[in-house]
Design an enzyme around this catalytic site. Structure first.
Site, PDB file in Angstrom:
ATOM      1  N   GLU A  21      -9.618 -10.861  -7.384  1.00 22.12           N
ATOM      2  CA  GLU A  21      -8.660  -9.758  -7.240  1.00 22.12           C
ATOM      3  C   GLU A  21      -7.495  -9.904  -8.215  1.00 22.12           C
ATOM      4  OE1 GLU A  21      -9.759  -8.764  -2.582  1.00 22.12           O
ATOM      5  OE2 GLU A  21      -7.829  -9.678  -3.013  1.00 22.12           O
ATOM      6  N   LYS A  43       0.808  -1.223   0.000  1.00 25.80           N
ATOM      7  CA  LYS A  43       0.000   0.000   0.000  1.00 25.80           C
ATOM      8  C   LYS A  43       0.844   1.279   0.000  1.00 25.80           C
ATOM      9  CE  LYS A  43      -4.016  -2.051   2.308  1.00 25.80           C
ATOM     10  NZ  LYS A  43      -5.055  -1.813   3.340  1.00 25.80           N
ATOM     11  N   TYR A  95     -12.581  -1.931  -3.716  1.00 23.91           N
ATOM     12  CA  TYR A  95     -13.046  -2.001  -2.332  1.00 23.91           C
ATOM     13  C   TYR A  95     -14.569  -1.901  -2.219  1.00 23.91           C
ATOM     14  CZ  TYR A  95      -8.419  -1.949  -0.094  1.00 23.91           C
ATOM     15  OH  TYR A  95      -7.165  -2.291   0.366  1.00 23.91           O
ATOM     16  N   HIS A 148      -2.360  -5.386   1.718  1.00 26.30           N
ATOM     17  CA  HIS A 148      -3.672  -6.025   1.591  1.00 26.30           C
ATOM     18  C   HIS A 148      -3.432  -7.449   1.105  1.00 26.30           C
ATOM     19  CE1 HIS A 148      -7.733  -6.997   0.217  1.00 26.30           C
ATOM     20  NE2 HIS A 148      -7.149  -7.478  -0.860  1.00 26.30           N
ATOM     21  N   ASN A 186      -2.068   0.425   6.712  1.00 27.76           N
ATOM     22  CA  ASN A 186      -1.575  -0.837   7.276  1.00 27.76           C
ATOM     23  C   ASN A 186      -0.706  -1.640   6.312  1.00 27.76           C
ATOM     24  OD1 ASN A 186      -3.639  -1.696   5.638  1.00 27.76           O
ATOM     25  ND2 ASN A 186      -4.663  -2.954   7.165  1.00 27.76           N
TER      26      ASN A 186
HETATM   27  P1  CMP Z   1      -7.517  -4.305   3.688  1.00 28.68           P
HETATM   28  O1  CMP Z   1      -7.028  -5.688   3.946  1.00 28.68           O
HETATM   29  O2  CMP Z   1      -6.919  -3.599   2.535  1.00 28.68           O
HETATM   30  O3  CMP Z   1      -9.096  -4.346   3.507  1.00 28.68           O
HETATM   31  C1  CMP Z   1      -9.931  -3.248   3.815  1.00 28.68           C
HETATM   32  C2  CMP Z   1      -9.178  -2.150   4.472  1.00 28.68           C
HETATM   33  O4  CMP Z   1      -9.975  -1.211   5.142  1.00 28.68           O
HETATM   34  C3  CMP Z   1      -8.291  -2.701   5.557  1.00 28.68           C
HETATM   35  O5  CMP Z   1      -7.237  -3.433   4.980  1.00 28.68           O
HETATM   36  C4  CMP Z   1      -7.912  -1.470   6.322  1.00 28.68           C
HETATM   37  O6  CMP Z   1      -6.777  -0.823   5.790  1.00 28.68           O
HETATM   38  C5  CMP Z   1      -9.122  -0.591   6.091  1.00 28.68           C
HETATM   39  N1  CMP Z   1      -9.849  -0.429   7.350  1.00 28.68           N
HETATM   40  C6  CMP Z   1     -10.434  -1.386   8.073  1.00 28.68           C
HETATM   41  N2  CMP Z   1     -10.984  -0.850   9.180  1.00 28.68           N
HETATM   42  C7  CMP Z   1     -10.715   0.483   9.145  1.00 28.68           C
HETATM   43  C8  CMP Z   1     -11.004   1.561   9.999  1.00 28.68           C
HETATM   44  N3  CMP Z   1     -11.693   1.387  11.141  1.00 28.68           N
HETATM   45  N4  CMP Z   1     -10.566   2.788   9.638  1.00 28.68           N
HETATM   46  C9  CMP Z   1      -9.875   2.970   8.492  1.00 28.68           C
HETATM   47  N5  CMP Z   1      -9.577   1.956   7.624  1.00 28.68           N
HETATM   48  C10 CMP Z   1      -9.983   0.736   7.976  1.00 28.68           C
END
Ligand code: CMP
Length: 140
Positions: free
Chosen positions: A128, A11, A51, A117, A114
């Site tokens: 995906e 990311k 998403y 993904h 984070n």
């Molecule tokens: P990802 O695995 O990319 O799938 C969905 C993403 O939404 C997740 O990782 C997080 O980065 C994001 N996400 C999930 N919960 C929250 C939250 N409470 N606030 C902001 N982003 C979130």
């Protein structure tokens, strides 16, 4: 368990901090092989489609804006039990809950930023991968 393929994104928070190689090293150390990889920058429409399952969530707008804020690296990872193994190496979505040694524990900044993904199941992995890669890009 058979050999599987799964989809991974490095990311914007991670590409921006030049962590692509460090993250790929974690995948490789866990026995996952990068069988396709490219650095791209998504449009807002592409991020919203990718998403789409989260479109009713309060963080949807923030998530999509973040995902287009910098280039990302999209990859296909292959290996024994690759879907579960990738999720294990990534660690919990929230880095505060991620286990020691995982990518998110070491590199993630927050639950939103984070670092990685990964697909959560066989159907999403296939969808995906197909969203970002054509058959010709998947050499195995
Ligand atoms: P990802 O695995 O990319 O799938 C969905 C993403 O939404 C997740 O990782 C997080 O980065 C994001 N996400 C999930 N919960 C929250 C939250 N409470 N606030 C902001 N982003 C979130």
């Amino acid at each position: 368990m058979a050999i599987q393929r799964t989809f991974s994104i490095i990311k914007p928070d991670a590409t921006k901090r030049n962590l692509t190689g460090a993250i790929v090293a974690k995948f490789e150390a866990a026995g996952l092989r990068v069988v396709a990889s490219k650095r791209i920058q998504m449009t807002l429409a592409q991020a919203q489609t990718f998403y789409g399952v989260h479109k009713e969530r309060p963080f949807f707008g923030e998530l999509c804006e973040f995902m287009i804020s910098e280039p990302i690296v999209v990859q296909v990872l292959e290996g024994e039990d690759a879907i579960a193994k990738n999720r294990e190496v990534m660690g919990a979505t929230n880095p505060a809950e991620a286990a020691e040694g995982t990518i998110r524990k070491e590199f993630a900044l927050s639950i939103g930023e984070n670092s990685v993904h990964g697909s959560d199941g066989e159907d999403t992995a296939a969808e995906e991968i197909a969203y970002f890669f054509s058959g010709l890009e998947l050499v195995g």
